[in-house]
Design a protein around this motif. Structure first.
Motif, short mmCIF file in Angstrom:
data_model
loop_
_atom_site.label_atom_id
_atom_site.label_comp_id
_atom_site.label_asym_id
_atom_site.label_seq_id
_atom_site.Cartn_x
_atom_site.Cartn_y
_atom_site.Cartn_z
N GLU A 1 22.72 38.08 29.41
CA GLU A 1 23.14 38.83 30.90
C GLU A 1 24.43 39.18 29.91
N CYS A 2 24.55 40.51 30.25
CA CYS A 2 25.87 40.98 29.10
C CYS A 2 26.98 41.95 30.64
N SER A 3 26.77 41.15 31.92
CA SER A 3 27.68 41.87 32.83
C SER A 3 29.16 42.74 33.43
N LEU A 4 29.87 41.61 32.10
CA LEU A 4 31.47 41.10 31.93
C LEU A 4 31.71 41.82 31.22
N GLN A 5 32.15 43.35 31.06
CA GLN A 5 32.37 44.35 30.15
C GLN A 5 33.84 44.78 30.27
N ARG A 6 34.02 45.33 29.24
CA ARG A 6 35.37 46.44 29.60
C ARG A 6 35.17 48.12 29.08
N ARG A 7 35.51 48.75 29.13
CA ARG A 7 35.15 50.52 28.41
C ARG A 7 33.51 50.57 28.23
N HIS A 8 32.94 50.11 28.19
CA HIS A 8 31.78 49.36 28.83
C HIS A 8 31.45 49.14 27.47
N ARG B 1 25.34 51.36 41.50
CA ARG B 1 26.59 50.70 42.27
C ARG B 1 26.07 49.43 41.66
N SER B 2 27.56 48.08 41.48
CA SER B 2 26.95 47.44 41.51
C SER B 2 25.70 46.77 40.38
N PRO B 3 25.82 47.29 39.16
CA PRO B 3 25.37 46.87 38.13
C PRO B 3 25.25 45.92 37.05
N ARG B 4 24.17 45.54 36.75
CA ARG B 4 24.27 44.05 36.90
C ARG B 4 23.14 44.82 34.74
N HIS B 5 23.78 44.29 33.26
CA HIS B 5 23.76 44.25 32.70
C HIS B 5 22.56 43.53 31.29
N MET C 1 29.02 38.39 39.73
CA MET C 1 29.66 40.04 39.06
C MET C 1 28.69 41.50 38.68
N ASP C 2 29.77 42.50 37.70
CA ASP C 2 28.71 43.39 37.92
C ASP C 2 29.41 44.04 36.49
N THR C 3 28.97 45.32 35.85
CA THR C 3 29.56 45.62 35.07
C THR C 3 30.70 46.48 35.26
N THR C 4 31.26 46.55 36.64
CA THR C 4 32.62 46.86 36.39
C THR C 4 33.62 46.22 36.89
N MET C 5 32.90 44.49 36.64
CA MET C 5 34.35 43.47 37.56
C MET C 5 35.08 43.17 36.98
N ILE C 6 35.47 43.28 35.30
CA ILE C 6 36.47 43.01 34.32
C ILE C 6 37.73 44.21 35.11
N ASP C 7 36.62 45.66 35.33
CA ASP C 7 38.21 46.81 35.42
C ASP C 7 38.23 46.71 36.68
N ARG C 8 37.93 46.32 38.45
CA ARG C 8 38.10 45.29 38.98
C ARG C 8 39.53 44.46 38.74
N MET C 9 39.97 43.68 37.85
CA MET C 9 39.94 42.56 38.05
C MET C 9 41.61 43.11 37.36
N VAL C 10 41.30 43.71 36.40
CA VAL C 10 42.17 43.89 35.41
C VAL C 10 44.23 43.64 36.34
N PRO C 11 43.91 45.05 36.60
CA PRO C 11 44.75 45.08 37.50
C PRO C 11 45.90 44.22 38.54
N GLN C 12 44.52 43.15 39.03
CA GLN C 12 45.49 42.35 39.69
C GLN C 12 45.93 41.31 39.12
N MET C 13 46.35 40.93 37.65
CA MET C 13 46.29 39.79 36.59
C MET C 13 47.20 39.96 36.44
N ALA C 14 48.18 38.60 36.75
CA ALA C 14 49.27 38.71 36.11
C ALA C 14 49.23 38.67 34.58
N ALA C 15 49.62 38.95 34.00
CA ALA C 15 49.45 38.92 32.08
C ALA C 15 50.81 37.48 32.33
#
Length: 699
Positions: free
Chosen positions: A224-231, A200-204, A434-448
Motif C-alpha cells: 500500500e503506497c497511498s500516503l503521498q505528497r506531490r504524487h 476520487r478517494s484513490p488507494r495506491h 487513507m488515500d492518495t490525497t490525505m497528506i495534501d488535506r492534512m498539511v494545511p491543518q498541521m502546526a509546524a
C-alpha cells in the motif's frame, strides 16, 4: 558487479553483494567522492562532475567504468538509468549483464501510453482516459472535452510521480499542459503526455513480481503506497489493510498476467489504483521495470532478498520459489526521510549533515546513504534514508515506526522527520483510513513543530557554558563578559530564536534568564541512555546534552554551526523538534536591534528570492509589467521538482533573471514595486508601526 547509482540504494545493493561474495564496484560524481556507498564498496570510480547528466546519467562513462574495473554485470538500482533502453542495450553490446528486463519490456512498459494499450489487450482493467501517442496540446484538449473533471496529466515516459498534475477546471488545462511538457522534457527527455480520469478517494496498491527465463512468474503480495505528497510516496506498507483475500488473489494474478504479456525477466512492480469506496475494483496504472524504493517492506514480510533474486535471474538461473512458497508473515511499514520542509509545501532543503543517529532495535531496519559530512545539494533527489519496521501485526509495525522515527537524529539540514512521526501516529493512518490525497488535506491543518522553552533554555545554557570559560580567561576581572559586577554577578540574559523555513510562519523567540535553577550535563557523543551519535561539525562535534530542572531531566542533541554578529547558530534535536536555533547574547541583541532600526528607515520593494539553489526554467512576466498578487513570475527547478514563485503584492514587476540561469539560495529573482499613485497615497497616510510578527516568550 558495478552499481550504477548512489545513496541508500547503492548501499543496499552492496550489502547483498558482500553477503554473496561478489566484488562491489561503486561509481560516484565528484560531489560524492566521500559518500557512504563509495566507502562501502570494494572498488570505486569517479564518472564525472556533480551534475547527474554529466556523471550518473552518462552512459559512456558508466560503461567505461565497468570495463576498467573488470565488472561482469551492472545493477542500475532505481531512478537514473534503471529504465533506460539505450543503457540496457549498451550493457549488452559491451558484454555486461544488465540486472533488469530486456529491451522489449523496457520499451513497452517505459512508455505509459504504449504500456496501457498493451496491457489492456491482456485483459487487465483500465481507468478511462486518453493515451494516444503524438497528440499536441490542442489535440489533447479536444480529446478530453467530454470527460468529467478533475483530470490527471501524466508524462508518458515518467516515473516516481514527477510531472504529474491534477487539473480541477477546463480553463486550467492549457497552462497545466505547458508545465507538464516542460517537466517531462527536462526529467525524461520526452514530452509525450497522457490524461486520465482522476479517481476520487484513490488507494495506491502495487504488486511485486518476479519472473525468470524458464517461464516462472510469481507475485510476492501487494504494498500500500497511498500516503503521498506531490504524487510521490512517503509511507508504504505491506500488506494493504484494504484488500480481502479474494481481491488480493485477483490483483496478484493481474500483475502476473501483465508481466507475462511482455515476457518479463527479473523483479518488477505492477501499480494499480483502487477506489476506497469500492475496494474490489482495481485499475492498471503502470509497470515499473526495476526495483522499487519501497521493496524492503516486501522483503520484511516474505523473507525474500529481492536483490539476490534479481541477480540469480539475470544469471539465467531458474527461480527456486513457487507461488505456494510465498507466505506473508506479519506487517511491515517504511517511511522515507527527505531533506525538505513539509510546512513550506515540502520545499527541498540543503545543507551538510553535522550530526547523525540512526535507530536500531527489534524489528527496525534502516536503509541509508548518510554519514556525517554528507553535503545535501540540489543535484540529486532529496531522499536521504528509509526507516523500516516489522511487527507481528499492523499496529505493532506502526508503533515501532513511530518510536524509531523519534530516535532518529539528522542535524545540519531540515528534514521531514517530525512530520513522518506525526503521520505514523495519526489515528486515521493507524486505522487504515487513507488515500492518495490525505497528506495534501492534512498539511494545511498541521502546526509546524517549534522548540519549547526547555529546549531554548538548554541551548542557551550549553552555548553559555562553552563561552564562559573563554570569556573568563586572563585579564582584569572588570572586562569579563560573564555577568560579573562589582556589587555581585547579574544573571546573564539571552534570546533564543527559531526562524521557521516556511515564509508564512513567524519566528519564535524565547527570553532566557540563566539564574542557576537549571543545569546541563554534556554526556559527549555517546551515552548508554541515548545511543551512539555519529557527529562532526565545522565548529565542533555534536553532543548529547541532558538538562536538569525541577528534579527532572531531558535529553537533547546539539551541534554548533557558525557564530557571528547575529549570534551563535545551534542545530538542536529533541523528541518533538529538530532545527536550527540562534542564541543571541547581549551584544548580538543590541546589534540586531540597531540593524532593525536602520532597515525601518529604508523603503524597499518586496523581493522574490530563490528558496534554494536551482535553475530558472520559466519566466512568466516582463520587467515593467503590472502584475497582481499571486501572479506567476519565475519558476525554478531544483532536486527534480519545479517551484513556481509568485508576486507578493500588486504592482510593477522587475525581473532579474533569465531562463536557463543558475541561481543560488536567497538570490533576488524579481521585485514588485508599488505603483507611483499608490506610493503617494501611502505617504499621505503617514507611517504606521508594525510588529515583526515574532512570538516572544520567556524561559
Amino acid at each position: 558487479m558495478l552499481i550504477a547509482n548512489r545513496g541508500e540504494i547503492a548501499c543496499r545493493v552492496i550489502e547483498t553483494l558482500h553477503r554473496l561474495g561478489v566484488t562491489a564496484v561503486a561509481i560516484h560524481s565528484e560531489a560524492d567522492a566521500g559518500a557512504r556507498h563509495v566507502r562501502m564498496a570494494d572498488v570505486s570510480v569517479c564518472v564525472g562532475p556533480a551534475a547527474a547528466a554529466e556523471s550518473y546519467l552518462d552512459i559512456e562513462a558508466v560503461i567505461e567504468a565497468a570495463r576498467r574495473t573488470g565488472a561482469e554485470a551492472i545493477h542500475p538500482g532505481y531512478g537514473f538509468l534503471s529504465e533506460n533502453v539505450a543503457f540496457a542495450r549498451a550493457c549488452t553490446e559491451a558484454g555486461l549483464a544488465f540486472i533488469g528486463p530486456d529491451a522489449h519490456a523496457l520499451e513497452v512498459m517505459g512508455d505509459k501510453i504504449r504500456s496501457k494499450n498493451h496491457v489492456a489487450e491482456a485483459g487487465v482493467p483500465m481507468a478511462d482516459g486518453i493515451s494516444e501517442p503524438g497528440l499536441d496540446d490542442e489535440a489533447l484538449i479536444a480529446a478530453v472535452a467530454a470527460m468529467t473533471y478533475p483530470l490527471l496529466i501524466k508524462p508518458s515516459a515518467g516515473g516516481g510521480g514527477k510531472g504529474m498534475h491534477v487539473v480541477e477546471r477546463p480553463e486550467d488545462l492549457p497552462e497545466m499542459l505547458k508545465t507538464a511538457r516542460r517537466v517531462a522534457a527536462s526529467s525524461f527527455g520526452d514530452d509525450s503526455l497522457l490524461i486520465e480520469q482522476l479517481i476520487r478517494s484513490p488507494r495506491h496498491i502495487e504488486v511485486q513480481v518476479l519472473a525468470d527465463a524458464h517461464g516462472s512468474v510469481v507475485h510476492l503480495g501487494e504494498r500500500e503506497c497511498s500516503l503521498q505528497r506531490r504524487h510521490q510516496k512517503v509511507v508504504e506498507e505491506a500488506p494493504s489493510s484494504l484488500l480481502d483475500a479474494e481481491t488480493r488473489e485477483r490483483i496478484g494474478q493481474a500483475a502476473c498476467d501483465t508481466a507475462r504479456s511482455v515476457d518479463y525477466r527479473g523483479a518488477g512492480t505492477v501499480e494499480f489504483l483502487v477506489s476506497d469506496e469500492d475496494p474490489e475494483r482495481f485499475y492498471f496504472m503502470e509497470m515499473n521495470t526495476r526495483l522499487q524504493v519501497e521493496h524492503p517492506v516486501t522483503e520484511q514480510v516474505t523473507g525474500v532478498d529481492l536483490v539476490e533474486q534479481q541477480i540469480r535471474i539475470a544469471a539465467g538461473l531458474p527461480m527456486t520459489l513457487t507461488q505456494d512458497d510465498i507466505v506473508l508473515h506479519g506487517h511491515s511499514v517504511e517511511a522515507r526521510v527527505y531533506s525538505e520542509v513539509p510546512e513550506a509545501g515540502f520545499l527541498p532543503s540543503t545543507g551538510t549533515v553535522l550530526a547523525l543517529r540512526e535507530p536500531s532495535g527489534e524489528g527496525v531496519r534502516v536503509d541509508s546513504g548518510l554519514r556525517t559530512g554528507t553535503v545535501i545539494g540540489t543535484d540529486y533527489d532529496p531522499m536521504l534514508a528509509k526507516i523500516i519496521t516489522w511487527g507481528a501485526d499492523r499496529e505493532q509495525a506502526f508503533a515501532r515506526l513511530e518510536h524509531a522515527l523519534g530516535e532518529t537524529v539528522v542535524l545540519g539540514v531540515e528534514t521531514n522527520l517530525s512530520f513522518l512521526r506525526s503521520l505514523a501516529a495519526d489515528p486515521d493512518v493507524r486505522a487504515g483510513r487513507m488515500d492518495t490525497t490525505m497528506i495534501d488535506r492534512m498539511v494545511p491543518q498541521m502546526a509546524a513543530p517549534e522548540p519549547d522553552a526547555q529546549l531554548a533554555e538548554a541551548a542557551a545554557l550549553w552555548v553559555f557554558g562553552e563561552d564562559q570559560a573563554a570569556a573568563v580567561g586572563p585579564g582584569p576581572a572588570g572586562w569579563r563578559h560573564d555577568g560579573w559586577r562589582t556589587g555581585g554577578s547579574a544573571c546573564p540574559s539571552y534570546l533564543v530564536r527559531y526562524t521557521p523555513a516556511s515564509p508564512e510562519a513567524p519566528p519564535v523567540t524565547y527570553s532566557v534568564l540563566l539564574n542557576g535553577s537549571s543545569q546541563v550535563e554534556d554526556l559527549g557523543p555517546a551515552s548508554p541512555t541515548t545511543g551512539i551519535l555519529d557527529s562532526a561539525g565545522p565548529e565542533g562535534a555534536g553532543r548529547v546534552v541532558r538538562l536538569s530542572r525541577d528534579g527532572t531531566s531531558m535529553p537533547y542533541v546539539f551541534v554548533r554551526g557558525a557564530t557571528g554578529p547575529e549570534g551563535a547558530e545551534v542545530w538542536a534535536w529533541s523528541a518533538d523538534f529538530s532545527g536550527m536555533l540562534t542564541v543571541l547574547d547581549r551584544r548580538a541583541q543590541t546589534l540586531g536591534r540597531l540593524a532593525q532600526l536602520e532597515a525601518e528607515q529604508v523603503t524597499a520593494a518586496p523581493e522574490v528570492t530563490a528558496p534554494l539553489p536551482g535553475t530558472v526554467v520559466a519566466v512568466e512576466a516582463a520587467s515593467g509589467e503590472t502584475v497582481s498578487a499571486g501572479a506567476g513570475l519565475v519558476t525554478i527547478e531544483a532536486m527534480k521538482m519545479e517551484h513556481r514563485l509568485t508576486a507578493p503584492m500588486d504592482g510593477i514587476v522587475r525581473i532579474s533573471v533569465d531562463v536557463g540561469e543558475t541561481v543560488s539560495r536567497g538570490q533576488v529573482l524579481a521585485a514588485v514595486e508599488v505603483a507611483e499613485a499608490d506610493q503617494t497615497a501611502e505617504a499621505s497616510g503617514g507611517p504606521a508601526e508594525e510588529s515583526d510578527g515574532s512570538h516572544e516568550r520567556e524561559a
